[in-house]
Scaffold this motif. Structure first.
Motif, PDB file in Angstrom:
ATOM      1  N   SER A  61      51.966  -4.184  40.646  1.00  0.00           N
ATOM      2  CA  SER A  61      52.547  -5.498  40.928  1.00  0.00           C
ATOM      3  C   SER A  61      53.884  -5.692  40.209  1.00  0.00           C
ATOM      4  O   SER A  61      54.637  -6.612  40.537  1.00  0.00           O
ATOM      5  CB  SER A  61      51.570  -6.604  40.548  1.00  0.00           C
ATOM      6  N   LEU A  62      54.178  -4.853  39.200  1.00  0.00           N
ATOM      7  CA  LEU A  62      55.445  -4.953  38.483  1.00  0.00           C
ATOM      8  C   LEU A  62      56.609  -4.336  39.269  1.00  0.00           C
ATOM      9  O   LEU A  62      57.761  -4.538  38.904  1.00  0.00           O
ATOM     10  CB  LEU A  62      55.340  -4.264  37.117  1.00  0.00           C
ATOM     11  N   TYR A  65      58.609   3.666  36.194  1.00  0.00           N
ATOM     12  CA  TYR A  65      57.179   3.851  35.968  1.00  0.00           C
ATOM     13  C   TYR A  65      56.613   2.511  35.496  1.00  0.00           C
ATOM     14  O   TYR A  65      57.200   1.862  34.643  1.00  0.00           O
ATOM     15  CB  TYR A  65      56.927   4.919  34.894  1.00  0.00           C
ATOM     16  N   VAL A  66      55.464   2.123  36.058  1.00  0.00           N
ATOM     17  CA  VAL A  66      54.836   0.853  35.689  1.00  0.00           C
ATOM     18  C   VAL A  66      53.349   1.064  35.437  1.00  0.00           C
ATOM     19  O   VAL A  66      52.727   1.976  35.992  1.00  0.00           O
ATOM     20  CB  VAL A  66      55.041  -0.223  36.786  1.00  0.00           C
ATOM     21  N   LYS A  67      52.783   0.203  34.600  1.00  0.00           N
ATOM     22  CA  LYS A  67      51.343   0.252  34.334  1.00  0.00           C
ATOM     23  C   LYS A  67      50.562  -0.385  35.489  1.00  0.00           C
ATOM     24  O   LYS A  67      49.453   0.032  35.783  1.00  0.00           O
ATOM     25  CB  LYS A  67      51.015  -0.509  33.043  1.00  0.00           C
ATOM     26  N   ASP A  68      51.153  -1.404  36.124  1.00  0.00           N
ATOM     27  CA  ASP A  68      50.514  -2.095  37.229  1.00  0.00           C
ATOM     28  C   ASP A  68      51.500  -2.138  38.412  1.00  0.00           C
ATOM     29  O   ASP A  68      52.669  -2.476  38.217  1.00  0.00           O
ATOM     30  CB  ASP A  68      50.155  -3.530  36.795  1.00  0.00           C
ATOM     31  N   TYR A  91      70.466   2.835  26.553  1.00  0.00           N
ATOM     32  CA  TYR A  91      69.641   2.845  25.350  1.00  0.00           C
ATOM     33  C   TYR A  91      68.394   1.977  25.516  1.00  0.00           C
ATOM     34  O   TYR A  91      67.347   2.297  24.972  1.00  0.00           O
ATOM     35  CB  TYR A  91      70.448   2.408  24.123  1.00  0.00           C
ATOM     36  N   SER A  92      68.477   0.904  26.287  1.00  0.00           N
ATOM     37  CA  SER A  92      67.280   0.089  26.532  1.00  0.00           C
ATOM     38  C   SER A  92      66.257   0.867  27.348  1.00  0.00           C
ATOM     39  O   SER A  92      65.046   0.705  27.152  1.00  0.00           O
ATOM     40  CB  SER A  92      67.650  -1.221  27.224  1.00  0.00           C
ATOM     41  N   TYR A  93      66.724   1.730  28.276  1.00  0.00           N
ATOM     42  CA  TYR A  93      65.799   2.584  29.035  1.00  0.00           C
ATOM     43  C   TYR A  93      65.066   3.544  28.105  1.00  0.00           C
ATOM     44  O   TYR A  93      63.852   3.736  28.214  1.00  0.00           O
ATOM     45  CB  TYR A  93      66.545   3.394  30.098  1.00  0.00           C
ATOM     46  N   VAL A  94      65.791   4.152  27.181  1.00  0.00           N
ATOM     47  CA  VAL A  94      65.183   5.115  26.269  1.00  0.00           C
ATOM     48  C   VAL A  94      64.232   4.413  25.303  1.00  0.00           C
ATOM     49  O   VAL A  94      63.144   4.917  25.012  1.00  0.00           O
ATOM     50  CB  VAL A  94      66.279   5.912  25.522  1.00  0.00           C
ATOM     51  N   ILE A  95      64.599   3.239  24.834  1.00  0.00           N
ATOM     52  CA  ILE A  95      63.723   2.490  23.928  1.00  0.00           C
ATOM     53  C   ILE A  95      62.437   2.075  24.630  1.00  0.00           C
ATOM     54  O   ILE A  95      61.355   2.118  24.044  1.00  0.00           O
ATOM     55  CB  ILE A  95      64.473   1.277  23.337  1.00  0.00           C
ATOM     56  N   SER A  96      62.524   1.709  25.914  1.00  0.00           N
ATOM     57  CA  SER A  96      61.305   1.357  26.653  1.00  0.00           C
ATOM     58  C   SER A  96      60.389   2.563  26.778  1.00  0.00           C
ATOM     59  O   SER A  96      59.164   2.417  26.779  1.00  0.00           O
ATOM     60  CB  SER A  96      61.653   0.790  28.032  1.00  0.00           C
ATOM     61  N   LEU A  97      60.948   3.766  26.868  1.00  0.00           N
ATOM     62  CA  LEU A  97      60.127   4.975  26.906  1.00  0.00           C
ATOM     63  C   LEU A  97      59.481   5.235  25.551  1.00  0.00           C
ATOM     64  O   LEU A  97      58.294   5.552  25.472  1.00  0.00           O
ATOM     65  CB  LEU A  97      60.966   6.179  27.325  1.00  0.00           C
ATOM     66  N   ILE A  98      60.239   5.078  24.493  1.00  0.00           N
ATOM     67  CA  ILE A  98      59.700   5.327  23.152  1.00  0.00           C
ATOM     68  C   ILE A  98      58.583   4.346  22.827  1.00  0.00           C
ATOM     69  O   ILE A  98      57.550   4.727  22.262  1.00  0.00           O
ATOM     70  CB  ILE A  98      60.832   5.254  22.103  1.00  0.00           C
ATOM     71  N   LEU A  99      58.762   3.086  23.201  1.00  0.00           N
ATOM     72  CA  LEU A  99      57.759   2.056  22.908  1.00  0.00           C
ATOM     73  C   LEU A  99      56.628   2.014  23.926  1.00  0.00           C
ATOM     74  O   LEU A  99      55.682   1.243  23.757  1.00  0.00           O
ATOM     75  CB  LEU A  99      58.431   0.682  22.827  1.00  0.00           C
ATOM     76  N   MET A 100      56.737   2.841  24.985  1.00  0.00           N
ATOM     77  CA  MET A 100      55.730   2.901  26.053  1.00  0.00           C
ATOM     78  C   MET A 100      55.429   1.504  26.596  1.00  0.00           C
ATOM     79  O   MET A 100      54.279   1.050  26.627  1.00  0.00           O
ATOM     80  CB  MET A 100      54.451   3.579  25.562  1.00  0.00           C
ATOM     81  N   GLU A 101      56.471   0.816  27.027  1.00  0.00           N
ATOM     82  CA  GLU A 101      56.321  -0.526  27.573  1.00  0.00           C
ATOM     83  C   GLU A 101      55.652  -0.473  28.941  1.00  0.00           C
ATOM     84  O   GLU A 101      55.404   0.600  29.487  1.00  0.00           O
ATOM     85  CB  GLU A 101      57.699  -1.195  27.657  1.00  0.00           C
ATOM     86  N   ASP A 102      55.360  -1.651  29.512  1.00  0.00           N
ATOM     87  CA  ASP A 102      54.704  -1.711  30.811  1.00  0.00           C
ATOM     88  C   ASP A 102      55.605  -1.228  31.941  1.00  0.00           C
ATOM     89  O   ASP A 102      55.120  -0.773  32.970  1.00  0.00           O
ATOM     90  CB  ASP A 102      54.231  -3.136  31.114  1.00  0.00           C
ATOM     91  N   GLU A 103      56.907  -1.353  31.776  1.00  0.00           N
ATOM     92  CA  GLU A 103      57.859  -0.875  32.768  1.00  0.00           C
ATOM     93  C   GLU A 103      58.866   0.047  32.096  1.00  0.00           C
ATOM     94  O   GLU A 103      59.556  -0.349  31.156  1.00  0.00           O
ATOM     95  CB  GLU A 103      58.585  -2.050  33.419  1.00  0.00           C
ATOM     96  N   ILE A 104      58.943   1.284  32.577  1.00  0.00           N
ATOM     97  CA  ILE A 104      59.825   2.297  31.994  1.00  0.00           C
ATOM     98  C   ILE A 104      60.712   2.847  33.101  1.00  0.00           C
ATOM     99  O   ILE A 104      60.227   3.235  34.156  1.00  0.00           O
ATOM    100  CB  ILE A 104      59.011   3.446  31.368  1.00  0.00           C
ATOM    101  N   THR A 105      62.016   2.864  32.855  1.00  0.00           N
ATOM    102  CA  THR A 105      62.966   3.455  33.793  1.00  0.00           C
ATOM    103  C   THR A 105      63.511   4.712  33.137  1.00  0.00           C
ATOM    104  O   THR A 105      64.095   4.656  32.059  1.00  0.00           O
ATOM    105  CB  THR A 105      64.114   2.470  34.097  1.00  0.00           C
ATOM    106  N   PHE A 106      63.300   5.856  33.821  1.00  0.00           N
ATOM    107  CA  PHE A 106      63.692   7.123  33.214  1.00  0.00           C
ATOM    108  C   PHE A 106      63.949   8.165  34.286  1.00  0.00           C
ATOM    109  O   PHE A 106      63.307   8.176  35.325  1.00  0.00           O
ATOM    110  CB  PHE A 106      62.592   7.629  32.272  1.00  0.00           C
TER     111      PHE A 106
END
Length: 124
Positions: A121-122, A116-119, A19-34
């Motif tokens: 370096s993450l 998936y990461v925005k930068d 559920y934390s993976y899915v929430i990171s996708l919904i919130l479009m965080e800097d690091e997303i595992t999907f």
């Protein structure tokens, strides 16, 4: 009963991770595992939790829950639908995240979900 309770506790911890993976996708965080497997696990989690809960309920009260058949039927339909829709949704999420400027990190194995990461370096 102890085994079913232990499996229920372990699976609750694993479902919180999913559920934390899915929430990171919904919130479009800097690091997303999907991946497709994350999506399948997300929709199959209620069925598995219900199954473990019913086994504990059965051992405590020596009977099945009142609406067991109806609830099981709908949870199984949701789990099968997740098998069918997970791969097209995963392809769309991959396209959408790359289009929004996310980069993919190298995978540990071919079975691991994509990070998936925005930068870059993450990436760990």
């Amino acid at each position: 009963m102890l085994g079913a309770s232990a499996l229920l506790a372990i699976f609750i911890c694993l479902s919180l991770l999913i559920y934390s993976y899915v929430i990171s996708l919904i919130l479009m965080e800097d690091e997303i595992t999907f991946s497709a497997s994350v999506l399948i696990c997300f929709f199959a989690t209620p069925l598995i939790l219900y199954t473990f809960s019913c086994s504990v309920f059965f051992f405590i009260f020596d009977r099945q829950p009142k609406y067991n058949i109806i609830i099981s039927k709908y949870l199984i339909m949701i789990a099968f639908a997740s098998l069918i829709f997970s791969f097209p949704i995963s392809i769309y999420v991959n396209y959408k995240l790359k289009h929004d400027g996310y980069f993919t990190c190298d995978k540990i194995s071919w079975m691991s979900p994509t990070t998936y990461v925005k930068d870059l370096s993450l990436c760990k």
